[in-house]
Design a protein around this motif. Structure first.
Motif, PDB file in Angstrom:
ATOM      1  N   SER A 194       0.861  -1.183   0.000  1.00  0.00           N
ATOM      2  CA  SER A 194       0.000   0.000   0.000  1.00  0.00           C
ATOM      3  C   SER A 194       0.901   1.237   0.000  1.00  0.00           C
ATOM      4  O   SER A 194       2.108   1.150   0.251  1.00  0.00           O
ATOM      5  CB  SER A 194      -0.889   0.007   1.249  1.00  0.00           C
ATOM      6  N   PHE A 195       0.297   2.394  -0.267  1.00  0.00           N
ATOM      7  CA  PHE A 195       1.066   3.641  -0.225  1.00  0.00           C
ATOM      8  C   PHE A 195       1.762   3.759   1.129  1.00  0.00           C
ATOM      9  O   PHE A 195       2.952   4.028   1.211  1.00  0.00           O
ATOM     10  CB  PHE A 195       0.126   4.840  -0.464  1.00  0.00           C
ATOM     11  N   ARG A 196       1.017   3.558   2.205  1.00  0.00           N
ATOM     12  CA  ARG A 196       1.574   3.646   3.554  1.00  0.00           C
ATOM     13  C   ARG A 196       2.757   2.694   3.716  1.00  0.00           C
ATOM     14  O   ARG A 196       3.801   3.069   4.234  1.00  0.00           O
ATOM     15  CB  ARG A 196       0.478   3.277   4.563  1.00  0.00           C
ATOM     16  N   MET A 197       2.589   1.453   3.265  1.00  0.00           N
ATOM     17  CA  MET A 197       3.634   0.451   3.490  1.00  0.00           C
ATOM     18  C   MET A 197       4.879   0.680   2.636  1.00  0.00           C
ATOM     19  O   MET A 197       5.949   0.182   2.979  1.00  0.00           O
ATOM     20  CB  MET A 197       3.077  -0.957   3.291  1.00  0.00           C
ATOM     21  N   GLN A 198       4.777   1.445   1.544  1.00  0.00           N
ATOM     22  CA  GLN A 198       5.992   1.815   0.802  1.00  0.00           C
ATOM     23  C   GLN A 198       6.956   2.532   1.756  1.00  0.00           C
ATOM     24  O   GLN A 198       8.154   2.273   1.751  1.00  0.00           O
ATOM     25  CB  GLN A 198       5.658   2.734  -0.385  1.00  0.00           C
ATOM     26  N   PHE A 199       6.418   3.408   2.580  1.00  0.00           N
ATOM     27  CA  PHE A 199       7.229   4.210   3.487  1.00  0.00           C
ATOM     28  C   PHE A 199       7.597   3.438   4.757  1.00  0.00           C
ATOM     29  O   PHE A 199       8.728   3.514   5.232  1.00  0.00           O
ATOM     30  CB  PHE A 199       6.504   5.521   3.808  1.00  0.00           C
ATOM     31  N   VAL A 200       6.632   2.681   5.270  1.00  0.00           N
ATOM     32  CA  VAL A 200       6.912   1.867   6.467  1.00  0.00           C
ATOM     33  C   VAL A 200       7.988   0.837   6.154  1.00  0.00           C
ATOM     34  O   VAL A 200       8.920   0.641   6.936  1.00  0.00           O
ATOM     35  CB  VAL A 200       5.615   1.192   6.975  1.00  0.00           C
ATOM     36  N   HIS A 201       7.862   0.183   5.009  1.00  0.00           N
ATOM     37  CA  HIS A 201       8.873  -0.803   4.609  1.00  0.00           C
ATOM     38  C   HIS A 201      10.255  -0.151   4.539  1.00  0.00           C
ATOM     39  O   HIS A 201      11.238  -0.744   4.983  1.00  0.00           O
ATOM     40  CB  HIS A 201       8.512  -1.418   3.259  1.00  0.00           C
ATOM     41  N   SER A 202      10.331   1.049   3.997  1.00  0.00           N
ATOM     42  CA  SER A 202      11.617   1.750   3.909  1.00  0.00           C
ATOM     43  C   SER A 202      12.236   1.936   5.291  1.00  0.00           C
ATOM     44  O   SER A 202      13.433   1.729   5.477  1.00  0.00           O
ATOM     45  CB  SER A 202      11.440   3.108   3.243  1.00  0.00           C
ATOM     46  N   ALA A 234       7.982  -3.241  16.278  1.00  0.00           N
ATOM     47  CA  ALA A 234       6.861  -2.364  15.918  1.00  0.00           C
ATOM     48  C   ALA A 234       5.840  -3.104  15.055  1.00  0.00           C
ATOM     49  O   ALA A 234       6.203  -3.841  14.145  1.00  0.00           O
ATOM     50  CB  ALA A 234       7.380  -1.135  15.182  1.00  0.00           C
ATOM     51  N   GLN A 235       4.586  -2.911  15.391  1.00  0.00           N
ATOM     52  CA  GLN A 235       3.494  -3.555  14.662  1.00  0.00           C
ATOM     53  C   GLN A 235       2.327  -2.583  14.533  1.00  0.00           C
ATOM     54  O   GLN A 235       2.363  -1.483  15.074  1.00  0.00           O
ATOM     55  CB  GLN A 235       3.036  -4.813  15.388  1.00  0.00           C
ATOM     56  N   GLY A 236       1.281  -3.012  13.871  1.00  0.00           N
ATOM     57  CA  GLY A 236       0.051  -2.227  13.773  1.00  0.00           C
ATOM     58  C   GLY A 236       0.139  -1.022  12.860  1.00  0.00           C
ATOM     59  O   GLY A 236      -0.599  -0.058  13.037  1.00  0.00           O
ATOM     60  N   TRP A 237       1.014  -1.082  11.867  1.00  0.00           N
ATOM     61  CA  TRP A 237       1.213   0.070  10.989  1.00  0.00           C
ATOM     62  C   TRP A 237      -0.052   0.461  10.240  1.00  0.00           C
ATOM     63  O   TRP A 237      -0.287   1.645   9.993  1.00  0.00           O
ATOM     64  CB  TRP A 237       2.345  -0.208  10.005  1.00  0.00           C
ATOM     65  N   ASN A 238      -0.877  -0.507   9.858  1.00  0.00           N
ATOM     66  CA  ASN A 238      -2.074  -0.186   9.080  1.00  0.00           C
ATOM     67  C   ASN A 238      -3.154   0.508   9.902  1.00  0.00           C
ATOM     68  O   ASN A 238      -4.085   1.074   9.344  1.00  0.00           O
ATOM     69  CB  ASN A 238      -2.648  -1.444   8.415  1.00  0.00           C
ATOM     70  N   GLN A 239      -3.041   0.468  11.215  1.00  0.00           N
ATOM     71  CA  GLN A 239      -4.007   1.133  12.080  1.00  0.00           C
ATOM     72  C   GLN A 239      -3.538   2.536  12.489  1.00  0.00           C
ATOM     73  O   GLN A 239      -4.291   3.289  13.086  1.00  0.00           O
ATOM     74  CB  GLN A 239      -4.265   0.310  13.345  1.00  0.00           C
ATOM     75  N   ARG A 240      -2.326   2.889  12.181  1.00  0.00           N
ATOM     76  CA  ARG A 240      -1.791   4.189  12.597  1.00  0.00           C
ATOM     77  C   ARG A 240      -2.306   5.300  11.687  1.00  0.00           C
ATOM     78  O   ARG A 240      -2.466   5.111  10.480  1.00  0.00           O
ATOM     79  CB  ARG A 240      -0.274   4.171  12.588  1.00  0.00           C
ATOM     80  N   SER A 241      -2.524   6.443  12.288  1.00  0.00           N
ATOM     81  CA  SER A 241      -3.000   7.595  11.522  1.00  0.00           C
ATOM     82  C   SER A 241      -1.892   8.130  10.619  1.00  0.00           C
ATOM     83  O   SER A 241      -0.709   7.835  10.819  1.00  0.00           O
ATOM     84  CB  SER A 241      -3.450   8.712  12.480  1.00  0.00           C
TER      85      SER A 241
END
Length: 179
Positions: A68-76, A97-104
């Protein structure tokens, strides 16, 4: 044929012994100063691109198998800190760290800022000996500076993916900031 006097030879050798360690240290310091400037530009541009996506589209993926767009950055963030932590013997701030998809969006943006701060601090605390140590990365041997730039290149790749996602959502990305 020019011949050196014994005194001149000794002075030359002694000067080489005194100057060599200083010269060996200079490239690390030069790298650290150069990288800090480049890293700030990377941070600014990454946050600009990330913040352009509306919060309701952070989980957008062009195809199911893509990040996802969010995970492009989280993965980095996760990949970079894991690579550096394992090679430089520093604590990985995202190890659990977990729960990235629930973070604002605001929380992820703040985390991106903390990530960039962490890498900046990690670079700043490396000694010339640590930076000159060869590190295996993707089947190659890299120096510390090369490793940091290889990891930044990985971030650039994912930021570029984010730019494509913005365009797919009809958003014109901010222009590149440059060096």
């Amino acid at each position: 044929m020019h011949t050196m006097k014994r005194k001149q030879v000794l002075k030359t050798l002694l000067a080489g012994l005194v100057v060599s360690p200083v010269r060996a240290a200079a490239p690390a310091t030069d790298f650290q100063q150069e990288f800090q400037k480049a890293w700030k530009r990377s941070r600014d541009y990454t946050l600009t691109i990330f913040n352009q996506m509306p919060e309701e589209h952070l989980n957008f993926k062009p195809t199911p198998e893509m990040f996802s767009f969010r995970m492009q950055f989280v993965h980095s963030m996760i990949y970079t800190t894991a690579q550096l932590a394992s090679r430089l013997n520093v604590k990985d701030p995202y190890e659990t760290a977990q729960g990235w998809n629930q973070r604002s969006k605001a929380d992820v943006a703040a985390e991106l800022g903390r990530f960039y701060d962490w890498v900046q601090q990690t670079v700043a605390t490396q000694t010339p000996a640590q930076l000159s140590k060869m590190q295996e990365f993707v089947g190659e041997e890299l120096t510390g500076p090369q490793l940091f730039y290889a990891l930044e290149n990985h971030i650039i790749h994912h930021r570029g993916q984010g730019i494509v996602y913005l365009r797919l959502k009809g958003i014109t990305p901010e222009g590149y900031f440059g060096w």
